[in-house]
Scaffold this active site. Structure first.
Site, short mmCIF file in Angstrom:
data_model
loop_
_atom_site.label_atom_id
_atom_site.label_comp_id
_atom_site.label_asym_id
_atom_site.label_seq_id
_atom_site.Cartn_x
_atom_site.Cartn_y
_atom_site.Cartn_z
CB THR A 1 -4.30 1.80 -2.46
OG1 THR A 1 -3.21 2.18 -1.63
CG2 THR A 1 -4.26 0.31 -2.72
CD GLU B 1 -3.93 5.08 9.49
OE1 GLU B 1 -4.41 5.06 10.63
OE2 GLU B 1 -4.61 4.95 8.46
CG LEU C 1 5.38 -14.05 11.58
CD1 LEU C 1 6.52 -15.06 11.73
CD2 LEU C 1 4.20 -14.71 10.87
N GLY D 1 -3.31 -12.45 17.20
CA GLY D 1 -4.17 -11.64 18.05
C GLY D 1 -5.55 -11.51 17.46
CB CYS E 1 -4.56 0.05 4.33
SG CYS E 1 -4.42 1.83 4.46
CE LYS F 1 -8.64 1.11 1.10
NZ LYS F 1 -7.89 1.52 -0.06
#
Ligand code: UGA
Length: 437
Positions: free
Chosen positions: A121, A152, A254, A257, A264, A267
């Site tokens: 990325t 992940e 959605l 929490g 990922c 950052k």
């Protein structure tokens, strides 16, 4: 195809194993010799469901090898760049050192007709810059950008059967050659109907930044709604169910929490803002600053809710944090909301014990000042409050009765809204959810 995969972290190790599974001859390369030894011995250096079995299977075929020498990339027709782009220290921008170093070392192994494929990325504009450098050294090689969308915890499935392929290609014959090579690499999923989109470099790079920004925005949106629910006595879980039934909105991502973490989303939105600033388009992404702020605010809110839950002062209170990983089915603790909350509680005088089925070793390295306990019941023993911060199945399955036998006070904060409030309250617990009455 003969393939090299440069960088064997969460992305590269899975990509290498999956490419071998698709029938290719693959060499995975990483500068970390310990990681290479583990992988070559068939052991995954991190927790990823299905990866150990896949490694074992493909290593037996002889199609997959690992090496710490970039020279072993020589002979491959397609080279995948899978190294990390972490956040720079003290800045929002991505640290491109690892991509640049890997790419420059790889240049020595490139042969005419090779295709170099970026999967990391990266800030928009990187592919064009690397393509220029490649053209200078190897005019008969070509660069493609093929962003990765794996999650992940589902990395093997997402790599073998992705939602879509995106090819960022140069124009003309070079682009056709790169597309042909990628089509051959991915021939199995393509023939099973996986869509494939062809774009220019910038669009391909932006697809990835935009996808992660959208996901982060969706999570922060529902967390902002949770804030409003908290002051109105409304229930954000019912709200999410109701708006999620509209196909245009959708229920996925959605869940209110403790917010998003990991290596990922946090950052990536910051790097995207930094890059937009460099390009003079910072105004377009100022909303991502708010997305980030809402996310960070969730962590502070949980610390405050915990203080209230234990009677107004955290000092000397025994708090058990259930979960250290940034999400279940991963041992990744990078920017984990659970750990940052645990560390903040400890800093404010609480006596914090963290438990997790997979992430204790990684958590211990990052936050050695916290206490860790692998056994769930022991971790809960004599707790003044339980905080469920990563929704592993084993924590969802805890019953109010079994937990009551361990703790000293029946206080629980459900940071992922995965428990049944009525069941816990009926059993005499002081239950607190996020954005729930
Ligand atoms: C994310 C994207 O989902 C992948 O598509 C992308 O390829 C990957 O980043 C990447 O850039 O490499 P990942 O970091 O594995 O994947 O994790 P997610 O499943 O996206 O979860 C991110 C965070 O959001 C977790 O902390 C999770 O607990 C949180 N989350 C997720 C919520 O708080 N609420 C939700 O409703 C969903």
């Amino acid at each position: 195809m003969r393939i090299s995969v440069i960088g064997c972290g969460y992305l590269g190790a899975v990509h290498a194993a999956c490419m071998a599974k698709l029938g290719h001859e693959v060499v995975g390369i990483d500068v970390d010799e310990r990681k290479i030894e583990e992988l070559q011995a068939g052991r995954a250096p991190f927790f990823e469901p299905g990866l150990p079995e896949l490694l074992e299977e493909v290593l037996l075929t002889g199609r997959l090898k690992f090496s710490s020498s970039m020279a072993d990339a020589k002979g491959a027709q397609v080279h995948f760049l899978c190294v990390g782009t972490p956040q720079r220290k003290g800045e929002y921008a991505a640290d491109m050192r690892y991509v640049d170093a890997a790419f420059h070392t790889l240049l020595d192994s490139i042969e005419p007709g090779n295709v170099v494929v970026g999967k990391s990325t990266v800030p928009v504009g990187t592919a064009a810059r690397l393509a220029d450098e490649l053209a200078d050294r190897h005019p008969a090689a070509v660069l493609a950008w093929n962003p990765e969308f794996l999650r992940e915890g589902f990395a093997v499935k997402d790599t073998l059967t992705p939602d879509r392929f995106v090819y960022g290609l140069p124009s003309g014959q070079a682009g056709v050659a790169a597309a042909t090579a990628l089509d051959e690499v991915y021939s199995v999923p393509l023939s099973a109907g996986t869509p494939r989109l062809v774009a220019d470099y910038s669009t391909a790079e932006l697809v990835k930044a935009a996808a992660n920004s959208f996901l982060a925005t969706k999570i922060s949106f529902i967390n902002a709604m949770a804030e409003v629910c908290e002051v109105t006595g409304a229930d954000v879980t019912v709200l999410a169910d109701a708006i999620g039934m509209d196909d245009r909105i959708g229920r996925k991502f959605l869940n209110a929490g403790v917010g998003f973490g990991g290596g990922c989303l946090p950052k990536d939105i910051r790097a995207f803002m930094a890059r937009a600033g460099e390009l003079g388009a910072d105004q377009a992404l100022t909303f991502l600053r708010e997305v980030d702020d809402i996310n960070v605010r969730r962590r502070l809110r949980v610390v405050e809710l915990t203080r209230v839950l234990v009677g107004g002062s955290l000092l000397g209170k025994r708090i058990t944090v259930l979960g250290a990983a940034f999400k279940p089915n991963s041992d990744d603790v990078r920017d984990s909301p659970a750990l940052s909350i645990a560390a903040q509680l400890q800093l404010q005088g609480a006596d914090v014990t963290v438990t997790d089925p997979e992430a204790i070793a990684g958590a211990q390295r990052r936050f050695p000042e916290l206490m860790y306990e692998a056994d769930l019941t022991t971790a809960m023993t004599k707790a003044d409050a339980l905080l469920l911060l990563t929704e592993w199945d084993e924590y969802r399955a805890i019953t109010p009765e079994s937990a009551a036998a361990a703790v000293s006070s029946k206080n629980i904060l459900d940071g992922r809204n995965v428990l049944d409030p009525a069941a816990w309250r009926t059993a005499g617990w002081n239950y607190k959810g996020i954005g729930r009455p």
